[in-house]
Design a protein around this motif. Structure first.
Motif, PDB file in Angstrom:
ATOM      1  N   MET A 100      47.966  47.650  34.555  1.00 34.55           N
ATOM      2  CA  MET A 100      46.598  47.478  34.069  1.00 34.55           C
ATOM      3  C   MET A 100      45.838  46.386  34.814  1.00 34.55           C
ATOM      4  O   MET A 100      44.615  46.421  34.891  1.00 34.55           O
ATOM      5  CB  MET A 100      46.613  47.172  32.567  1.00 34.55           C
ATOM      6  N   GLY A 101      46.550  45.413  35.374  1.00 32.94           N
ATOM      7  CA  GLY A 101      45.881  44.298  36.013  1.00 32.94           C
ATOM      8  C   GLY A 101      45.712  44.405  37.514  1.00 32.94           C
ATOM      9  O   GLY A 101      44.970  43.604  38.094  1.00 32.94           O
ATOM     10  N   MET A 102      46.347  45.357  38.162  1.00 32.53           N
ATOM     11  CA  MET A 102      46.212  45.469  39.608  1.00 32.53           C
ATOM     12  C   MET A 102      44.853  46.028  39.999  1.00 32.53           C
ATOM     13  O   MET A 102      44.219  46.776  39.253  1.00 32.53           O
ATOM     14  CB  MET A 102      47.338  46.342  40.176  1.00 32.53           C
ATOM     15  N   LYS A 103      44.411  45.685  41.191  1.00 29.46           N
ATOM     16  CA  LYS A 103      43.090  46.106  41.660  1.00 29.46           C
ATOM     17  C   LYS A 103      43.012  47.592  41.966  1.00 29.46           C
ATOM     18  O   LYS A 103      41.925  48.167  41.941  1.00 29.46           O
ATOM     19  CB  LYS A 103      42.716  45.325  42.921  1.00 29.46           C
ATOM     20  N   CYS A 104      44.133  48.224  42.263  1.00 23.49           N
ATOM     21  CA  CYS A 104      44.114  49.629  42.655  1.00 23.49           C
ATOM     22  C   CYS A 104      44.027  50.571  41.461  1.00 23.49           C
ATOM     23  O   CYS A 104      43.977  51.788  41.651  1.00 23.49           O
ATOM     24  CB  CYS A 104      45.358  49.953  43.477  1.00 23.49           C
ATOM     25  N   THR A 105      44.025  50.059  40.243  1.00 22.04           N
ATOM     26  CA  THR A 105      43.924  50.903  39.051  1.00 22.04           C
ATOM     27  C   THR A 105      42.496  50.871  38.523  1.00 22.04           C
ATOM     28  O   THR A 105      41.722  49.959  38.821  1.00 22.04           O
ATOM     29  CB  THR A 105      44.896  50.432  37.966  1.00 22.04           C
ATOM     30  N   ARG A 106      42.148  51.850  37.691  1.00 25.56           N
ATOM     31  CA  ARG A 106      40.802  51.978  37.158  1.00 25.56           C
ATOM     32  C   ARG A 106      40.617  51.271  35.818  1.00 25.56           C
ATOM     33  O   ARG A 106      39.514  51.282  35.282  1.00 25.56           O
ATOM     34  CB  ARG A 106      40.453  53.470  36.978  1.00 25.56           C
ATOM     35  N   PHE A 107      41.651  50.697  35.287  1.00 24.57           N
ATOM     36  CA  PHE A 107      41.529  50.046  33.978  1.00 24.57           C
ATOM     37  C   PHE A 107      40.736  48.754  34.117  1.00 24.57           C
ATOM     38  O   PHE A 107      41.084  47.871  34.910  1.00 24.57           O
ATOM     39  CB  PHE A 107      42.916  49.752  33.405  1.00 24.57           C
ATOM     40  N   ALA A 108      39.657  48.617  33.331  1.00 24.96           N
ATOM     41  CA  ALA A 108      38.822  47.406  33.284  1.00 24.96           C
ATOM     42  C   ALA A 108      38.375  46.977  34.668  1.00 24.96           C
ATOM     43  O   ALA A 108      38.445  45.802  35.047  1.00 24.96           O
ATOM     44  CB  ALA A 108      39.558  46.266  32.588  1.00 24.96           C
ATOM     45  N   ARG A 109      37.915  47.955  35.458  1.00 27.72           N
ATOM     46  CA  ARG A 109      37.441  47.629  36.799  1.00 27.72           C
ATOM     47  C   ARG A 109      36.167  46.789  36.718  1.00 27.72           C
ATOM     48  O   ARG A 109      35.367  46.941  35.832  1.00 27.72           O
ATOM     49  CB  ARG A 109      37.191  48.918  37.588  1.00 27.72           C
TER      50      ARG A 109
END
Length: 246
Positions: A100-109
């Motif tokens: 959830m916290g990595m930049k490559c995911t769409r969560f809470a971008r």
């Protein structure tokens, strides 16, 4: 871009350490039979793990039996079970928080929550690696102390099994992955105020109302028709003027 690559590297290292921790927890090769005599040809070999005890025959047959009673086990084995299970659970939480916290995911971008989530995932990987490292170190110390105990018969002495070495490797990989994740997340948090300051829009120009006076109110042409002087050609009938309808 470099921080994203570091986050992916730390996440995959932590995931690899988690997989190794699970395998080391399940395997029965924590303690194996020590061959101390001159005759190395034996018919059977005994192995003890956290959940079962196995016997290997020279014909290649394995026979394993699960521990039937939890309370009948020694206290060090119960503690090792609890610590390894807690390490696996902490690794699962670390994987969820890191995804959830990595930049490559769409969560809470485009949100300020991503960097703390990635940092918490790295901290959880560090905790999982420390728990696994404490367990395998404790087991190693017990095996060595029992091996050099002169009052213990040679048939009851064991050596360090392969699962312990796998636990050391898994703990080291989890610690490295957690440190990489924490480092990349700390760098993102230090750069975020500068990025927010650069992304702020410029201040709007001052209002022109204070410089120039307001324009007069607009009045439609119909309101001004009666103010003009009627011409000689205008016709009047029954008190109505024609120019009011033209």
């Amino acid at each position: 871009m470099a921080s994203m690559a570091l986050q992916l590297l730390g996440f995959f290292l932590g995931l690899l350490g988690f997989a190794g921790t699970v395998v080391a927890t399940v395997l029965p090769h924590w303690r194996s039979t020590a061959y101390m005599g001159s005759n190395v040809i034996t018919a059977t070999a005994y192995m003890k793990g956290l959940w079962m005890e196995c016997v290997w025959h020279s014909t290649g047959v394995y026979q394993c039996e699960l521990y039937r009673s939890l309370l009948a086990l020694p206290s060090d084995l119960q503690a090792a079970r609890a610590l390894m299970v807690l390490s696996c659970v902490t690794s699962i939480l670390a994987c969820v928080a890191s995804v959830m916290g990595m930049k490559c995911t769409r969560f809470a971008r485009q949100s300020s929550v991503k960097s703390p989530l990635a940092l918490s995932g790295g901290v959880c990987f560090l905790c999982a690696g420390l728990l696994c490292l404490v367990t395998v170190s404790w087991t190693t110390n017990d095996v060595i102390m029992e091996f050099y105990n002169p009052f213990l018969p040679s048939g009851m002495k064991y050596e360090i099994g392969l699962a312990v070495y796998l636990g050391y490797a898994s703990a080291s990989i989890s610690l490295i992955g957690g440190m990489v994740l924490c480092w990349s997340s700390t760098g993102d948090r230090s750069q975020s105020p500068l990025l927010l300051q650069r992304s702020q829009p410029p201040s709007s120009p001052p209002a022109l109302n204070n410089i120039y006076p307001p324009a007069p109110m607009y009045r439609p042409a119909e309101a001004l028709k009666d103010n003009r002087t009627p011409s000689l050609c205008s016709l009047a009938s029954s008190g109505y003027r024609l120019n009011n309808y033209v």
